[in-house]
Motif scaffolding. Structure first.
Motif, PDB file in Angstrom:
ATOM      1  N   ASP A 192       0.866  -1.174   0.000  1.00 30.97           N
ATOM      2  CA  ASP A 192       0.000   0.000   0.000  1.00 30.97           C
ATOM      3  C   ASP A 192       0.904   1.226   0.000  1.00 30.97           C
ATOM      4  N   SER A 193       0.896   1.983  -1.108  1.00 27.62           N
ATOM      5  CA  SER A 193       1.827   3.114  -1.242  1.00 27.62           C
ATOM      6  C   SER A 193       1.604   4.195  -0.196  1.00 27.62           C
ATOM      7  N   GLY A 194       0.434   4.237   0.414  1.00 26.53           N
ATOM      8  CA  GLY A 194       0.167   5.246   1.425  1.00 26.53           C
ATOM      9  C   GLY A 194       0.468   4.778   2.833  1.00 26.53           C
ATOM     10  N   SER A 195       0.794   3.513   2.997  1.00 25.76           N
ATOM     11  CA  SER A 195       1.032   2.930   4.312  1.00 25.76           C
ATOM     12  C   SER A 195       2.479   3.113   4.734  1.00 25.76           C
ATOM     13  N   LEU A 196       2.691   3.170   6.034  1.00 22.51           N
ATOM     14  CA  LEU A 196       4.054   3.214   6.563  1.00 22.51           C
ATOM     15  C   LEU A 196       4.387   1.915   7.290  1.00 22.51           C
ATOM     16  N   ASP A 197       3.674   0.832   6.956  1.00 21.45           N
ATOM     17  CA  ASP A 197       3.952  -0.495   7.495  1.00 21.45           C
ATOM     18  C   ASP A 197       5.106  -1.066   6.682  1.00 21.45           C
ATOM     19  N   ALA A 198       6.339  -0.694   7.049  1.00 20.49           N
ATOM     20  CA  ALA A 198       7.504  -1.006   6.224  1.00 20.49           C
ATOM     21  C   ALA A 198       8.303  -2.178   6.780  1.00 20.49           C
ATOM     22  N   SER A 199       8.896  -2.938   5.850  1.00 17.85           N
ATOM     23  CA  SER A 199       9.795  -4.025   6.228  1.00 17.85           C
ATOM     24  C   SER A 199      11.072  -3.907   5.395  1.00 17.85           C
ATOM     25  N   ALA A 200      12.163  -4.424   5.962  1.00 14.47           N
ATOM     26  CA  ALA A 200      13.465  -4.343   5.287  1.00 14.47           C
ATOM     27  C   ALA A 200      13.498  -5.296   4.087  1.00 14.47           C
ATOM     28  N   THR A 201      14.295  -4.930   3.081  1.00 15.27           N
ATOM     29  CA  THR A 201      14.482  -5.764   1.902  1.00 15.27           C
ATOM     30  C   THR A 201      15.972  -5.948   1.632  1.00 15.27           C
ATOM     31  N   ASN A 202      16.310  -7.004   0.913  1.00 12.66           N
ATOM     32  CA  ASN A 202      17.687  -7.209   0.476  1.00 12.66           C
ATOM     33  C   ASN A 202      17.771  -7.193  -1.052  1.00 12.66           C
ATOM     34  N   GLN A 203      16.823  -6.553  -1.683  1.00  9.07           N
ATOM     35  CA  GLN A 203      16.835  -6.456  -3.140  1.00  9.07           C
ATOM     36  C   GLN A 203      17.996  -5.590  -3.614  1.00  9.07           C
ATOM     37  N   LEU A 204      18.555  -5.990  -4.759  1.00  8.99           N
ATOM     38  CA  LEU A 204      19.598  -5.221  -5.417  1.00  8.99           C
ATOM     39  C   LEU A 204      19.112  -4.913  -6.835  1.00  8.99           C
ATOM     40  N   TRP A 205      18.987  -3.635  -7.142  1.00 17.23           N
ATOM     41  CA  TRP A 205      18.517  -3.180  -8.447  1.00 17.23           C
ATOM     42  C   TRP A 205      19.603  -2.378  -9.130  1.00 17.23           C
ATOM     43  N   ALA A 206      19.669  -2.483 -10.453  1.00 16.21           N
ATOM     44  CA  ALA A 206      20.630  -1.716 -11.248  1.00 16.21           C
ATOM     45  C   ALA A 206      19.863  -0.847 -12.235  1.00 16.21           C
ATOM     46  N   PHE A 207      20.192   0.449 -12.250  1.00 11.65           N
ATOM     47  CA  PHE A 207      19.618   1.374 -13.220  1.00 11.65           C
ATOM     48  C   PHE A 207      20.700   1.686 -14.245  1.00 11.65           C
ATOM     49  N   ASN A 208      20.432   1.352 -15.499  1.00 16.03           N
ATOM     50  CA  ASN A 208      21.370   1.595 -16.587  1.00 16.03           C
ATOM     51  C   ASN A 208      21.112   3.007 -17.116  1.00 16.03           C
ATOM     52  N   THR A 209      22.072   3.897 -16.929  1.00 15.87           N
ATOM     53  CA  THR A 209      21.870   5.293 -17.332  1.00 15.87           C
ATOM     54  C   THR A 209      21.945   5.471 -18.845  1.00 15.87           C
ATOM     55  N   ALA A 210      22.461   4.473 -19.558  1.00 16.66           N
ATOM     56  CA  ALA A 210      22.510   4.550 -21.026  1.00 16.66           C
ATOM     57  C   ALA A 210      21.164   4.180 -21.643  1.00 16.66           C
ATOM     58  N   THR A 211      20.493   3.167 -21.066  1.00 13.60           N
ATOM     59  CA  THR A 211      19.211   2.710 -21.610  1.00 13.60           C
ATOM     60  C   THR A 211      18.014   3.214 -20.812  1.00 13.60           C
ATOM     61  N   MET A 212      18.287   3.796 -19.627  1.00 13.45           N
ATOM     62  CA  MET A 212      17.241   4.269 -18.715  1.00 13.45           C
ATOM     63  C   MET A 212      16.294   3.132 -18.325  1.00 13.45           C
ATOM     64  N   ALA A 213      16.873   1.963 -18.032  1.00  5.91           N
ATOM     65  CA  ALA A 213      16.083   0.787 -17.666  1.00  5.91           C
ATOM     66  C   ALA A 213      16.617   0.170 -16.376  1.00  5.91           C
ATOM     67  N   TRP A 214      15.709  -0.410 -15.592  1.00  3.95           N
ATOM     68  CA  TRP A 214      16.048  -1.107 -14.363  1.00  3.95           C
ATOM     69  C   TRP A 214      16.207  -2.600 -14.613  1.00  3.95           C
ATOM     70  N   SER A 215      17.076  -3.253 -13.828  1.00  8.03           N
ATOM     71  CA  SER A 215      17.217  -4.706 -13.805  1.00  8.03           C
ATOM     72  C   SER A 215      17.288  -5.150 -12.351  1.00  8.03           C
ATOM     73  N   ASP A 216      16.561  -6.208 -12.013  1.00  5.91           N
ATOM     74  CA  ASP A 216      16.625  -6.790 -10.674  1.00  5.91           C
ATOM     75  C   ASP A 216      17.811  -7.743 -10.649  1.00  5.91           C
ATOM     76  N   LEU A 217      18.844  -7.405  -9.880  1.00  2.17           N
ATOM     77  CA  LEU A 217      20.064  -8.217  -9.797  1.00  2.17           C
ATOM     78  C   LEU A 217      20.187  -8.947  -8.472  1.00  2.17           C
ATOM     79  N   THR A 218      19.097  -9.062  -7.728  1.00  5.97           N
ATOM     80  CA  THR A 218      19.162  -9.671  -6.410  1.00  5.97           C
ATOM     81  C   THR A 218      19.683 -11.107  -6.522  1.00  5.97           C
ATOM     82  N   PRO A 219      20.860 -11.386  -5.939  1.00  2.00           N
ATOM     83  CA  PRO A 219      21.397 -12.755  -5.992  1.00  2.00           C
ATOM     84  C   PRO A 219      20.518 -13.708  -5.185  1.00  2.00           C
ATOM     85  N   LYS A 220      20.611 -14.988  -5.508  1.00  2.00           N
ATOM     86  CA  LYS A 220      19.852 -15.997  -4.764  1.00  2.00           C
ATOM     87  C   LYS A 220      20.313 -16.058  -3.312  1.00  2.00           C
ATOM     88  N   SER A 221      21.572 -15.764  -3.069  1.00  2.00           N
ATOM     89  CA  SER A 221      22.122 -15.692  -1.729  1.00  2.00           C
ATOM     90  C   SER A 221      22.726 -14.307  -1.582  1.00  2.00           C
TER      91      SER A 221
END
Length: 169
Positions: free
Chosen positions: A77-106
């Motif tokens: 819920d974008s309006g909620s402040l019920d937040a939890s920690a994440t270990n996601q790793l995202w990469a934003f390519n400034t040449a293509t202006m695109a995101w990639s989810d690089l979260t390793p399995k471990s």
């Protein structure tokens, strides 16, 4: 506020991601680019990317902006402040202006409020919290190897242990 920023030195650009809205505290997932030469902000948010988050970190390496961890909405819920920690790793390519989810399995435990820096093509992450404990560990993420098979290191008791991970493709 509580957004993540990183510099793309070659392009003289500062990137700002996420954070919380000043009014109401809603989590943000937009990416902005500030041209140091033009002294102007541009919204460069693509349609696909990470969910809104705050207290994450970002580092810049060549044309890649890496964003790790932070607090995300536990109930989507974008309006909620019920937040939890994440270990996601995202990469934003400034040449293509695109995101990639690089979260390793471990990867490091989910966290927020940690520190991150870049050195010789590796992202280093230290410390942080997960709503239950304070971390005093350090992790190394080799950016160049990530696109081949990801290498993450963990500092335990002063010694660094390196883990070779499976490809994230």
């Amino acid at each position: 506020f509580e957004h993540a920023t990183a510099v793309h030195e070659d392009a003289a650009t500062i990137y700002l991601f996420g954070g919380r809205a000043a009014t109401g505290g809603a989590l943000l997932s937009d990416m902005w680019a500030y041209s140091i030469e033009d002294t102007a902000w541009t919204n460069v948010s693509p349609s696909y990317g990470p969910s809104g988050r705050f207290s994450s970190t970002a580092v810049g390496y060549k044309h890649i902006i890496l964003v790790f961890g932070g607090l995300v909405n536990a109930n989507n819920d974008s309006g909620s402040l019920d937040a939890s920690a994440t270990n996601q790793l995202w990469a934003f390519n400034t040449a293509t202006m695109a995101w990639s989810d690089l979260t390793p399995k471990s990867s490091p435990a989910a966290r927020y409020g940690h520190a991150a820096t870049i050195k010789d093509g590796s992202m280093y992450i230290y410390g942080g919290f997960d709503n239950k404990q304070r971390f005093a560990d350090a992790w190394k993420y080799d950016i160049a190897l990530c696109f081949i098979g990801c290498q993450v290191s963990s500092a335990i008791g002063g010694a660094i242990r390196v883990y070779k991970l499976a490809s994230t493709d």
